[in-house]
Scaffold this active site. Structure first.
Site, mmCIF file in Angstrom:
data_model
loop_
_atom_site.group_PDB
_atom_site.id
_atom_site.type_symbol
_atom_site.label_atom_id
_atom_site.label_comp_id
_atom_site.label_asym_id
_atom_site.label_seq_id
_atom_site.Cartn_x
_atom_site.Cartn_y
_atom_site.Cartn_z
ATOM 1 C CG HIS A 1 -5.635 8.141 -2.687
ATOM 2 N ND1 HIS A 1 -4.720 7.132 -3.355
ATOM 3 C CD2 HIS A 1 -7.040 8.148 -3.012
ATOM 4 C CE1 HIS A 1 -5.870 6.694 -3.465
ATOM 5 N NE2 HIS A 1 -6.772 6.787 -3.360
ATOM 6 C CG ASP B 1 -10.554 6.266 -4.200
ATOM 7 O OD1 ASP B 1 -9.214 5.718 -3.993
ATOM 8 O OD2 ASP B 1 -10.717 7.283 -3.248
ATOM 9 C CB CYS C 1 -3.023 6.387 -6.131
ATOM 10 S SG CYS C 1 -2.200 8.247 -6.039
#
Length: 229
Positions: free
Chosen positions: A106, A123, A170
Site C-alpha cells: 500500500h 491515505d 493507491c
C-alpha cells in the site's frame, strides 16, 4: 526470454529508468511499483521547478523511515536541503522489511508544508499506513529546521482524503495527490499557512481522474519522452 523482454529498458528520465515490465503495470489494473512513482515525481519536479518544492523518491523516503543509524541519517538527509524547502512530498509504503526491495502492499503520501509547520498524511485506504507515516514523520522532523533550531512541526491525519474504490490504485492516488498539491502551491496566492490544499484534493482527486492517470502516464507522457530519445 520472457524475463529479458520484461527487463528491456524503454526509456530513462533524469535518473529514473523505466522497463517494459513497468509499462505492463501501467497497461493493466495493477499496483504501481517504486520506479513508476519515482518517474512521475521526476516529471512533476520538472514541471514545477520551484526551489521551494521537493518530491522525495520512494527509495529515499523508505530509507529515511527505516534507517537504523541516527548519525548516518543526518548525513543522508543533508543533500536534500530540507531546511530550504517550503513544500516536501514523501511517498509512504507499508513495507517493514528493509531487505525486501519494492515490498509492501500500500502507498500513501506525507506532505510537509513549512508555512503551516505541519506534516499531513493522505491515505486513500482508511489510514492503513498511519503507523508508517508517523514513523517517517518522527524520523525526519528533527532535521527539518536546520542544526540549531527546535522544530515545532505537527503531524495530522487528513480524514477527508479521497478514498480509492479498489485494491490497486493507491499509487495512482499518491501521484494524483502530489500533482494537485504542487499545482495548488504554485497557483495559490496565500502561502502563509492559513490556506491549505484540502478543498483542491476533494475537487480534483476523484476515481475518474485517478483512473485517467494510468492512461496519462502510459499514453501521453511516456510516448512523448520516447519520441524525444
Amino acid at each position: 526470454m520472457g524475463k529479458s523482454a520484461a527487463d528491456e529498458k524503454i526509456l530513462s528520465y533524469n535518473d529514473v529508468v523505466l522497463r517494459q515490465s513497468d509499462l505492463d503495470i501501467l497497461s493493466g489494473p495493477y499496483y504501481l511499483n517504486d520506479r513508476i512513482i519515482e518517474f512521475y515525481f521526476s516529471l512533476l519536479s520538472s514541471s514545477h521547478p520551484s526551489e521551494d518544492i521537493l518530491l522525495v523518491p520512494p527509495s529515499i523516503a523508505f530509507w529515511i523511515t527505516n534507517c537504523p543509524d541516527v548519525d548516518g541519517l543526518k548525513d543522508f538527509l543533508e543533500p536534500l536541503k530540507l531546511p530550504d524547502k517550503n513544500l516536501v512530498i514523501f511517498p509512504v509504503n507499508n513495507n517493514d522489511d528493509v531487505s525486501l526491495p519494492e515490498g509492501g502492499s500500500h502507498w500513501s503520501l506525507l506532505a510537509y508544508y513549512r508555512s503551516a509547520n505541519i506534516f499531513v498524511h493522505h491515505d486513500s485506504n482508511q489510514q492503513m499506513n498511519k503507523r508508517h507515516a508517523m514513523k517517517l514523520f518522527k524520523s525526519v522532523v528533527g532535521y527539518n529546521g536546520g542544526p540549531s533550531s527546535t522544530s515545532n512541526d505537527k503531524y495530522q491525519e487528513c480524514i477527508d482524503t479521497p478514498q480509492q474504490v479498489n485494491g490497486y490504485d493507491c499509487g495512482l492516488y499518491v501521484t494524483a495527490t502530489a500533482r494537485t498539491i504542487c499545482s495548488w502551491y504554485e497557483s495559490s496566492e496565500n502561502k502563509d499557512g492559513t490556506d491549505m490544499w484540502f478543498s483542491s484534493l476533494k475537487e480534483q482527486v476523484t476515481p475518474s481522474v485517478v483512473g485517467e492517470m494510468r492512461k496519462e502516464i502510459l499514453g501521453g507522457l511516456t510516448k512523448d519522452l520516447m519520441a524525444k530519445q
